[in-house]
Enzyme design. Structure first.
Site, mmCIF file in Angstrom:
data_model
loop_
_atom_site.group_PDB
_atom_site.id
_atom_site.type_symbol
_atom_site.label_atom_id
_atom_site.label_comp_id
_atom_site.label_asym_id
_atom_site.label_seq_id
_atom_site.Cartn_x
_atom_site.Cartn_y
_atom_site.Cartn_z
ATOM 1 N N ILE A 184 89.461 -85.096 -6.638
ATOM 2 C CA ILE A 184 89.137 -86.310 -7.407
ATOM 3 C C ILE A 184 89.207 -87.545 -6.509
ATOM 4 C CG2 ILE A 184 89.901 -87.794 -9.320
ATOM 5 C CD1 ILE A 184 90.741 -85.242 -10.822
ATOM 6 N N HIS A 443 64.280 -66.874 4.384
ATOM 7 C CA HIS A 443 64.127 -67.865 5.448
ATOM 8 C C HIS A 443 63.045 -68.859 5.075
ATOM 9 C CE1 HIS A 443 63.917 -69.540 9.469
ATOM 10 N NE2 HIS A 443 62.600 -69.436 9.391
HETATM 11 C C1 LIG Z 1 87.289 -87.232 -12.231
HETATM 12 C C2 LIG Z 1 87.290 -85.756 -12.435
HETATM 13 C C3 LIG Z 1 86.336 -84.969 -11.828
HETATM 14 C C4 LIG Z 1 86.332 -83.594 -12.031
HETATM 15 N N1 LIG Z 1 85.368 -82.840 -11.431
HETATM 16 C C5 LIG Z 1 85.354 -81.506 -11.627
HETATM 17 C C6 LIG Z 1 84.340 -80.700 -11.057
HETATM 18 O O1 LIG Z 1 83.454 -81.187 -10.362
HETATM 19 N N2 LIG Z 1 84.363 -79.365 -11.301
HETATM 20 C C7 LIG Z 1 85.337 -78.782 -12.076
HETATM 21 O O2 LIG Z 1 85.319 -77.574 -12.266
HETATM 22 N N3 LIG Z 1 86.314 -79.522 -12.613
HETATM 23 C C8 LIG Z 1 86.333 -80.863 -12.424
HETATM 24 N N4 LIG Z 1 87.308 -81.619 -13.017
HETATM 25 C C9 LIG Z 1 88.323 -80.928 -13.830
HETATM 26 C C10 LIG Z 1 87.759 -80.584 -15.225
HETATM 27 O O3 LIG Z 1 87.326 -81.765 -15.852
HETATM 28 C C11 LIG Z 1 88.824 -79.900 -16.037
HETATM 29 O O4 LIG Z 1 89.315 -78.776 -15.331
HETATM 30 C C12 LIG Z 1 88.272 -79.435 -17.388
HETATM 31 O O5 LIG Z 1 87.778 -80.522 -18.121
HETATM 32 C C13 LIG Z 1 89.346 -78.713 -18.173
HETATM 33 O O6 LIG Z 1 88.815 -78.301 -19.382
HETATM 34 P P1 LIG Z 1 89.727 -78.106 -20.669
HETATM 35 O O7 LIG Z 1 88.816 -77.554 -21.717
HETATM 36 O O8 LIG Z 1 90.943 -77.363 -20.325
HETATM 37 O O9 LIG Z 1 90.214 -79.564 -21.075
HETATM 38 P P2 LIG Z 1 89.510 -80.999 -21.239
HETATM 39 O O10 LIG Z 1 88.153 -81.045 -20.672
HETATM 40 O O11 LIG Z 1 90.521 -81.962 -20.737
HETATM 41 O O12 LIG Z 1 89.378 -81.126 -22.792
HETATM 42 C C14 LIG Z 1 90.487 -81.206 -23.639
HETATM 43 C C15 LIG Z 1 90.093 -81.905 -24.918
HETATM 44 O O13 LIG Z 1 91.158 -81.800 -25.845
HETATM 45 C C16 LIG Z 1 91.235 -82.987 -26.600
HETATM 46 N N5 LIG Z 1 92.582 -83.070 -27.161
HETATM 47 C C17 LIG Z 1 93.759 -83.196 -26.501
HETATM 48 N N6 LIG Z 1 94.792 -83.186 -27.366
HETATM 49 C C18 LIG Z 1 94.250 -83.065 -28.600
HETATM 50 C C19 LIG Z 1 94.795 -83.012 -29.910
HETATM 51 N N7 LIG Z 1 96.117 -83.049 -30.118
HETATM 52 N N8 LIG Z 1 93.948 -82.900 -30.953
HETATM 53 C C20 LIG Z 1 92.604 -82.852 -30.764
HETATM 54 N N9 LIG Z 1 92.041 -82.906 -29.552
HETATM 55 C C21 LIG Z 1 92.846 -82.996 -28.489
HETATM 56 C C22 LIG Z 1 90.935 -84.062 -25.566
HETATM 57 O O14 LIG Z 1 90.484 -85.248 -26.198
HETATM 58 C C23 LIG Z 1 89.857 -83.400 -24.729
HETATM 59 O O15 LIG Z 1 88.562 -83.735 -25.181
HETATM 60 C C24 LIG Z 1 87.318 -82.997 -12.847
HETATM 61 C C25 LIG Z 1 88.287 -83.790 -13.461
HETATM 62 C C26 LIG Z 1 88.270 -85.145 -13.279
HETATM 63 C C27 LIG Z 1 89.311 -85.973 -13.959
#
Ligand SMILES: Cc1cc2nc3c(=O)[nH]c(=O)nc-3n(C[C@H](O)[C@H](O)[C@H](O)COP(=O)(O)OP(=O)(O)OC[C@H]3O[C@@H](n4cnc5c(N)ncnc54)[C@H](O)[C@@H]3O)c2cc1C
Length: 464
Positions: A184, A443
């Site tokens: 990041i 290639h």
């Molecule tokens: C700047 C940045 C760049 C990134 N680039 C990459 C990349 O290029 N490639 C890659 O593989 N990964 C990348 N990542 C990491 C990637 O975004 C995460 O690994 C991924 O989003 C994880 O997915 P997830 O479903 O676990 O959670 P998230 O995508 O974090 O989703 C979780 C969701 O749960 C919701 N939530 C939380 N608590 C509650 C609740 N109590 N009730 C209801 N909803 C709730 C949140 O609002 C959120 O929308 C990046 C991260 C960042 C910050």
């Protein structure tokens, strides 16, 4: 309000949650997904996708400056930061909207609000209109993570930013400090440095991109420094003094404290899982620091409760989250899915030059006791790379000398984030050096370097 019953409730609509919901619906389950902010989670709205949109703008800007090399003319090159950010937000919005369509198509109920788990099999959601009570045999926790904030280095949105601020910057940094050189931090450093910010990266470990192979880190450092970035390794930001529109950073390096002034700081010192206020402790869910502890099938130990994606720990990657989403849905449906193997998940960083890797680094392979064979191939030896004007880069492969197993692959250079999947498939199929050497690569492509790197490990390299 009456309780609505589902087969599966997913909390969090990121790449873990929405994929689990879709796979569950495909397998005939009645599914509900709960999301408190945006469909698509961090990945689509504040992570993977909007950063890649920004980086694409900086890449095009960089190429415009190189127009003459390609026999082209481009005068008065400039940028409009608001328009760059607007494009990034539009791309994020488009994809988030797409998830809404996918939910409808798969007949998944979407409840927008904050979820808690008051008891096993129960979910309570605070929405705009009140509280909704839901129940299900299976619940998937996919609440993701947020930026880690260190004491004294907390973001304020003006001078000190997390990734959220850096994606919607209030101003263009002139003198930028990036704390942390993981994916990041380095992606934002690359973006702002390319647009002209005087950028310094401070990394506490002894090299940038510390999870990568040491040779790739060293290559990356040289490339970043050539672009004008300043890299401070084995250095730690101890304090930030904010005054007016300036921040003085106190940086410990070589046992001494140095002070430097910046107008903007991006703190990229890791993430913490969203584990709070869900009722996890009361349910008896085990927590390790800020992550839910699971077995290899993402089971939490509480009957019918699974945790996937960022909340379930490293690697913090969208594709790991999605794969776990599919796995848990299939497990609930009585299928026999394979657990996700962390060492076969590729990591990609979309800085310039790009970095991608899968499997063990050379140091890790040695530490594990493997007798290894290492192959290397530089971009300068590849026709397509030269035709593209992308002669700087390296592909390194590591094999078990005894069995020929591909233990790891490490790449830096143009488009390596697209190339790495070739080696990922190879590892998934438990390929050996022989299969890779017998494969015919088209290639002219950058992928030919993947072949050459393997050939080099066995003393058969052609174009070097
Ligand atoms: C700047 C940045 C760049 C990134 N680039 C990459 C990349 O290029 N490639 C890659 O593989 N990964 C990348 N990542 C990491 C990637 O975004 C995460 O690994 C991924 O989003 C994880 O997915 P997830 O479903 O676990 O959670 P998230 O995508 O974090 O989703 C979780 C969701 O749960 C919701 N939530 C939380 N608590 C509650 C609740 N109590 N009730 C209801 N909803 C709730 C949140 O609002 C959120 O929308 C990046 C991260 C960042 C910050």
């Amino acid at each position: 309000m009456a309780e609505t019953t589902y087969d599966l409730i997913v909390i969090g609509a990121g790449p873990g949650g929405y994929v689990a919901a879709i796979r569950g619906a495909q397998l005939g389950m009645k599914v509900c997904i709960v999301e408190r902010e945006n469909l698509g989670g961090i990945c689509l709205n504040w992570g993977c996708i909007p950063t890649k949109a920004l980086l694409r703008s900086s890449e095009v800007f960089h190429l415009m400056h190189r127009a003459k090399e390609f026999g082209l003319k481009a005068d008065g090159i400039g940028y409009d930061l608001d328009a760059v950010v607007k494009r990034s937000r539009k791309v994020a919005g488009q994809l988030s909207g797409g998830i809404g369509h996918l939910m409808k198509k798969n007949k998944i109920a979407v409840v927008m609000g904050e979820a808690t788990i008051p008891a096993k099999g129960k979910v309570s959601v605070k929405t705009d209109k009140g509280t909704e009570s839901l129940s299900a045999k299976n619940i998937v926790l996919a609440t993701g993570a947020r930026a880690r904030e260190l004491p004294g280095l907390e973001a304020d949105g003006k001078l000190v930013w997390t990734y959220r601020h850096a994606l919607q910057p209030p101003h263009m940094p002139k003198k930028l400090l990036v704390i942390g050189s993981g994916a990041i931090g380095i992606e934002f450093a690359s973006f702002y440095n390319t647009l002209g910010a005087d950028t310094t990266v401070v990394e506490v470990m002894d090299r940038v991109l510390p999870v990568e192979d040491a040779e790739i880190s060293a290559f990356a450092k040289k490339a970043f420094e050539k672009q004008g970035m300043k890299i401070m390794q084995k250095a730690m930001v101890k304090k930030l003094n904010r005054k007016g529109d300036k921040v003085t950073a106190h940086i410990e390096v070589g046992g001494k404290i140095e002070t430097q002034e910046f107008d903007t700081v991006i703190s990229a010192v890791g993430i913490v899982g969203n584990i709070e206020d869900l009722g996890l402790e009361e349910l008896g869910v085990k927590i390790d620091r800020t992550h839910v502890v699971t077995d290899e099938y993402c089971r939490t130990g509480v009957d019918g409760l699974y945790a996937i994606g960022d909340i379930a720990g490293a690697p913090w990657l969208a594709h790991k989250a999605s794969h776990e989403g599919v796995m848990v849905a299939e497990l609930m449906a009585g299928e026999n899915p394979h657990p996700v193997k962390p060492e076969s998940i590729a990591g990609c960083t979309y800085c310039h030059p790009q970095v991608a890797s899968v499997g063990y680094t050379e140091a890790k392979a040695k530490e594990l006791g493997y007798d290894i064979k290492v192959g290397r191939f530089p971009f300068i030896g590849n026709g397509k790379a030269i035709a593209l004007g992308e002669e700087s880069g390296l592909i390194k492969t590591i094999f078990d000398a005894k069995t020929g197993e591909l233990l790891g692959a490490h790449m830096i250079g143009a488009e390596v984030t697209e190339l790495i999947q070739g080696y990922v498939v190879g590892r998934q199929l438990e390929t050996t050096e022989e299969d890779l050497m017998n494969t015919v690569f088209p290639h002219p492509t950058l992928s030919e370097m993947m072949h050459e790197s393997v050939l080099d490990a066995y003393g058969k390299v052609i174009h070097m």
